[in-house]
Design a protein around this motif. Structure first.
Motif, PDB file in Angstrom:
ATOM      1  N   UNK A  45       0.825  -1.210   0.000  1.00 19.23           N
ATOM      2  CA  UNK A  45       0.000   0.000   0.000  1.00 19.23           C
ATOM      3  C   UNK A  45       0.864   1.266   0.000  1.00 19.23           C
ATOM      4  N   UNK A  46       1.929   1.280   0.817  1.00 25.71           N
ATOM      5  CA  UNK A  46       2.769   2.477   0.890  1.00 25.71           C
ATOM      6  C   UNK A  46       3.631   2.633  -0.361  1.00 25.71           C
ATOM      7  N   UNK A  47       3.987   1.540  -0.995  1.00 23.87           N
ATOM      8  CA  UNK A  47       4.665   1.616  -2.297  1.00 23.87           C
ATOM      9  C   UNK A  47       3.742   2.317  -3.291  1.00 23.87           C
ATOM     10  N   UNK A  48       2.470   1.889  -3.321  1.00 28.15           N
ATOM     11  CA  UNK A  48       1.494   2.504  -4.221  1.00 28.15           C
ATOM     12  C   UNK A  48       1.257   3.965  -3.857  1.00 28.15           C
ATOM     13  N   UNK A  49       1.236   4.270  -2.549  1.00 22.93           N
ATOM     14  CA  UNK A  49       1.050   5.652  -2.106  1.00 22.93           C
ATOM     15  C   UNK A  49       2.212   6.523  -2.577  1.00 22.93           C
ATOM     16  N   UNK A  98      10.083   2.543   4.851  1.00 21.68           N
ATOM     17  CA  UNK A  98      10.638   3.770   4.268  1.00 21.68           C
ATOM     18  C   UNK A  98      11.248   3.487   2.896  1.00 21.68           C
ATOM     19  N   UNK A  99      11.984   2.388   2.787  1.00 22.16           N
ATOM     20  CA  UNK A  99      12.601   2.025   1.509  1.00 22.16           C
ATOM     21  C   UNK A  99      11.534   1.784   0.445  1.00 22.16           C
ATOM     22  N   UNK A 100      10.432   1.167   0.824  1.00 17.14           N
ATOM     23  CA  UNK A 100       9.361   0.895  -0.142  1.00 17.14           C
ATOM     24  C   UNK A 100       8.707   2.183  -0.622  1.00 17.14           C
ATOM     25  N   UNK A 101       8.559   3.172   0.273  1.00 20.43           N
ATOM     26  CA  UNK A 101       7.998   4.455  -0.143  1.00 20.43           C
ATOM     27  C   UNK A 101       8.917   5.120  -1.161  1.00 20.43           C
ATOM     28  N   UNK A 333      -3.642   6.151 -12.376  1.00 20.89           N
ATOM     29  CA  UNK A 333      -3.838   4.702 -12.461  1.00 20.89           C
ATOM     30  C   UNK A 333      -3.624   4.050 -11.092  1.00 20.89           C
ATOM     31  N   UNK A 334      -2.566   4.478 -10.399  1.00 18.41           N
ATOM     32  CA  UNK A 334      -2.283   3.933  -9.070  1.00 18.41           C
ATOM     33  C   UNK A 334      -3.392   4.286  -8.090  1.00 18.41           C
TER      34      UNK A 334
END
Length: 388
Positions: A45-49, A98-101, A333-334
């Protein structure tokens, strides 16, 4: 098709694989960091955010400084590699989050730049086919990339899968630096001109339809495993092959739509949305008829995400495909993906049953048809006049 187009497809393959690989290693991550599965789900979810909110300001910064598209893509890929390495070596859940964001922010900007560079490498009439090749990386990710990272995780642990993504992303960065030759389209369109492009109502109409298509698709697909297991009665051992078959349908649909995206943009989107709506509704009402359930599931794979080439072709017809235009498209799209997943889950939580997300998907697809109706009919009536 220029070889660089395939390189851009490989780049998107690595980015999308990293986005969804967490889904295949949730138990291992939960055990390693002593967190719940819901917290592991937040890594997606946070990657998508990060993708939805981070790409536009990063792209504005790139355009404002006049950084060429190739240099910008290379620089953001370096940021992505460093962020992915931080995630692979993360000592705690917070560091991994944090890395994923950071990965999400740089990923969305990279995808937008890949679309911009793709448009500059071919003639305008071939953009749809070129985009289909680039987006094949997105389609192949769930078929090849995510299962591969799952296999690596099973044998060597989740960190090995994470380092595999680092290596693949680094390879893409090296190939971009050495093989992607600067072209006339590498120069940034001035920021003021790109801002003016955003004032085109047709562009926002294209954005709206794209968001609804992806929202409709992921309203149902986000919950497809429990639907298949508990509502359809599929055996657990059959889920993976069915998901792979769905991925193959994505690839075939993407290639087919790519062939007609330039010449029949609105028809591809319109009929694709109608089929998506009927497939979602049919899946919701299929009951225990196995062949109807599975047929509708595959039909969703042939449409949905596979309409991406036509979605991009419509955006490129509505406005000059600058980095900001494409980055905003990726963000929309995201956001549609997040909306569809949330709405599907809300329908289940409200007590409407496991098939409720499919009805949500059908409604969103209907909204997509309605959003497209006026330009679609306009394009159909304009064609005979142009021929005369």
């Amino acid at each position: 098709m220029p070889a660089a187009v395939y390189l851009l497809g490989l780049t998107i393959f690595s980015l999308v694989t990293a986005e969804f690989m967490v889904a295949g290693m949730m138990p291992a991550l939960a055990e390693d960091f002593s967190v719940s599965l819901a917290q592991v789900g937040n890594l997606i979810a946070f990657y998508a955010l990060g993708m939805a909110l981070g790409a536009p300001p990063v792209t504005v910064l790139v355009v404002a400084r006049g950084i060429g598209n190739k240099r910008a893509l290379l620089g953001l890929l370096v940021v992505y590699v460093l962020s992915a390495a931080l995630g692979a070596a993360a000592p705690s859940y917070t560091v991994l989050l944090l890395a994923r964001v950071l990965m999400g922010v740089s990923s969305a900007a990279c995808i937008g730049l890949c679309m911009t560079l793709c448009a500059s490498l071919v003639a305008p009439a071939a953009r749809g086919r070129a985009v289909a090749v680039v987006l094949a990386g997105l389609m192949l990710s769930p078929v090849i990339g995510v299962p591969l990272t799952n296999i690596v995780e099973h044998h060597f642990g989740w960190r090995a899968s994470a380092w595999l993504i680092v290596a693949l992303s680094l390879l893409c960065a090296v190939l971009v630096a050495t093989c992607l030759k600067p072209s006339a389209g590498d120069r940034q369109t001035p920021l003021r001109q790109q801002w003016l492009s955003l004032g085109n109502p047709a562009l926002w109409g294209a954005y709206l339809t794209s968001g609804l298509i992806i929202g409709a698709t992921f309203a149902g697909f986000s919950y497809i495993t429990p639907i298949l297991l508990d509502a359809v009665g599929v055996l657990p051992s059959q889920v993976a092959p069915l998901l792979a078959l769905y991925g193959v349908a994505n690839v075939l649909g993407n290639l087919l739509v790519g062939r007609i995206a330039d010449s029949h943009t609105y028809s591809a989107l319109g009929w694709g949305l109608v089929l998506l709506m009927l497939a979602m509704a049919g899946f919701a009402m299929a009951g225990q008829v196995v062949w109807l359930n599975l047929g509708c599931f595959i039909a969703i794979g042939l449409t949905g995400v596979a309409l991406n080439p036509a979605m991009v072709a419509r955006v490129m017809k509505a406005a000059e495909p600058g980095a900001l235009v494409n980055a905003l498209h990726t963000s929309v799209i995201t956001a549609g993906l997040a909306l569809g997943s949330w709405a599907g889950g809300a329908a289940i939580d409200a007590g409407y049953g496991l098939r409720a997300p499919l009805w949500v998907g059908a409604v969103l697809a209907l909204c997509g048809v309605l959003s497209l109706l006026r330009p679609w009919l306009g394009a159909r009536t304009a064609t005979p006049c142009n021929a005369v």
